[in-house]
Design a protein around this motif. Structure first.
Motif, mmCIF file in Angstrom:
data_model
loop_
_atom_site.group_PDB
_atom_site.id
_atom_site.type_symbol
_atom_site.label_atom_id
_atom_site.label_comp_id
_atom_site.label_asym_id
_atom_site.label_seq_id
_atom_site.Cartn_x
_atom_site.Cartn_y
_atom_site.Cartn_z
ATOM 1 N N TRP A 111 0.827 -1.207 0.000
ATOM 2 C CA TRP A 111 0.000 0.000 0.000
ATOM 3 C C TRP A 111 0.861 1.258 0.000
ATOM 4 O O TRP A 111 0.501 2.258 -0.627
ATOM 5 N N ARG A 114 1.941 1.759 -3.467
ATOM 6 C CA ARG A 114 0.797 2.239 -4.250
ATOM 7 C C ARG A 114 0.605 3.739 -4.044
ATOM 8 O O ARG A 114 0.362 4.475 -5.002
ATOM 9 N N VAL A 115 0.726 4.211 -2.812
ATOM 10 C CA VAL A 115 0.637 5.646 -2.525
ATOM 11 C C VAL A 115 1.742 6.389 -3.267
ATOM 12 O O VAL A 115 1.501 7.433 -3.882
ATOM 13 N N THR A 176 -6.335 5.955 -1.197
ATOM 14 C CA THR A 176 -5.287 4.985 -0.895
ATOM 15 C C THR A 176 -4.526 5.383 0.362
ATOM 16 O O THR A 176 -4.227 4.534 1.210
ATOM 17 N N ARG A 179 -6.667 4.602 3.266
ATOM 18 C CA ARG A 179 -6.673 3.162 3.526
ATOM 19 C C ARG A 179 -5.407 2.742 4.256
ATOM 20 O O ARG A 179 -5.448 1.936 5.183
#
Length: 187
Positions: A111, A114-115, A176, A179
């Motif tokens: 994650w 992804r960020v 994102t 999250r």
């Protein structure tokens, strides 16, 4: 799996009969009737069938396994039995392709990456948008006098598309990042 077979078969513009024929030519005979049953979720797909069908449809078993129909509502639970409830399709596909694991540390790192990718994407769109605005400013009064001229219209389209892309990237980044901030401790 059934929707994945249908989706990728139609994407390749193959009928069920044509898919059955190509599978037969590859020494993996599956009749059109059996393929139709697989697509209707009446018959299970074996690992061997999955590999052969994915090959013919020019995709991978991982992509087919992680396929989620576009019109499928957001699931209340995990995408597959036994997986973390909060794993999304992209994370599931990365796991199926061996790019990540589903332990907490790997998921948090996934994650975070992804960020980072979304930040780069948003910065790119911002830079492109600023460039288009600069070009429009350089045209000065011509933009008012020749608003219907093709170069002016192209710049206006680029700006509108750039604003949309930037908004989408910033929205995805915010979701994102949220999250990641709210990632459960017990995963």
């Amino acid at each position: 799996m059934s929707d994945a077979i249908t989706h990728y078969r139609q994407l390749r513009e193959l009928t069920i009969d044509e898919l059955a024929y190509v599978l037969l030519m590859l020494d993996h005979p599956i009749s059109a009737d059996v393929l139709a049953e697989m697509e209707r979720c009446v018959r299970p797909v074996t690992v061997d069938d999955l590999a052969a069908i994915a090959y013919v449809l020019e995709t991978t078993p991982a992509v087919m396994l992680s396929h989620v129909p576009i019109d499928m509502p957001e699931p209340d639970g995990p995408l597959a039995t036994g997986l973390p409830n909060d794993a999304d399709q992209a994370e599931l596909r990365a796991w199926l392709e061996g790019k990540t694991t589903l332990d907490r540390e790997a998921r948090v790192n996934w994650w975070k990456e992804r960020v980072a990718r979304l930040r780069v994407r948003a910065a790119h769109h911002e830079e492109q948008l600023q460039g288009a605005h600069a070009e429009l400013r350089e045209l000065g009064d011509l933009t008012l006098q020749e608003a219907d001229a093709l170069p002016v219209q192209c710049l206006q389209y680029r700006i509108r598309d750039g604003e949309h892309a930037l908004n989408q990237a910033e929205f995805a980044l915010a979701l994102t990042a949220q999250r990641l901030d709210n990632f459960p401790e017990d995963v």
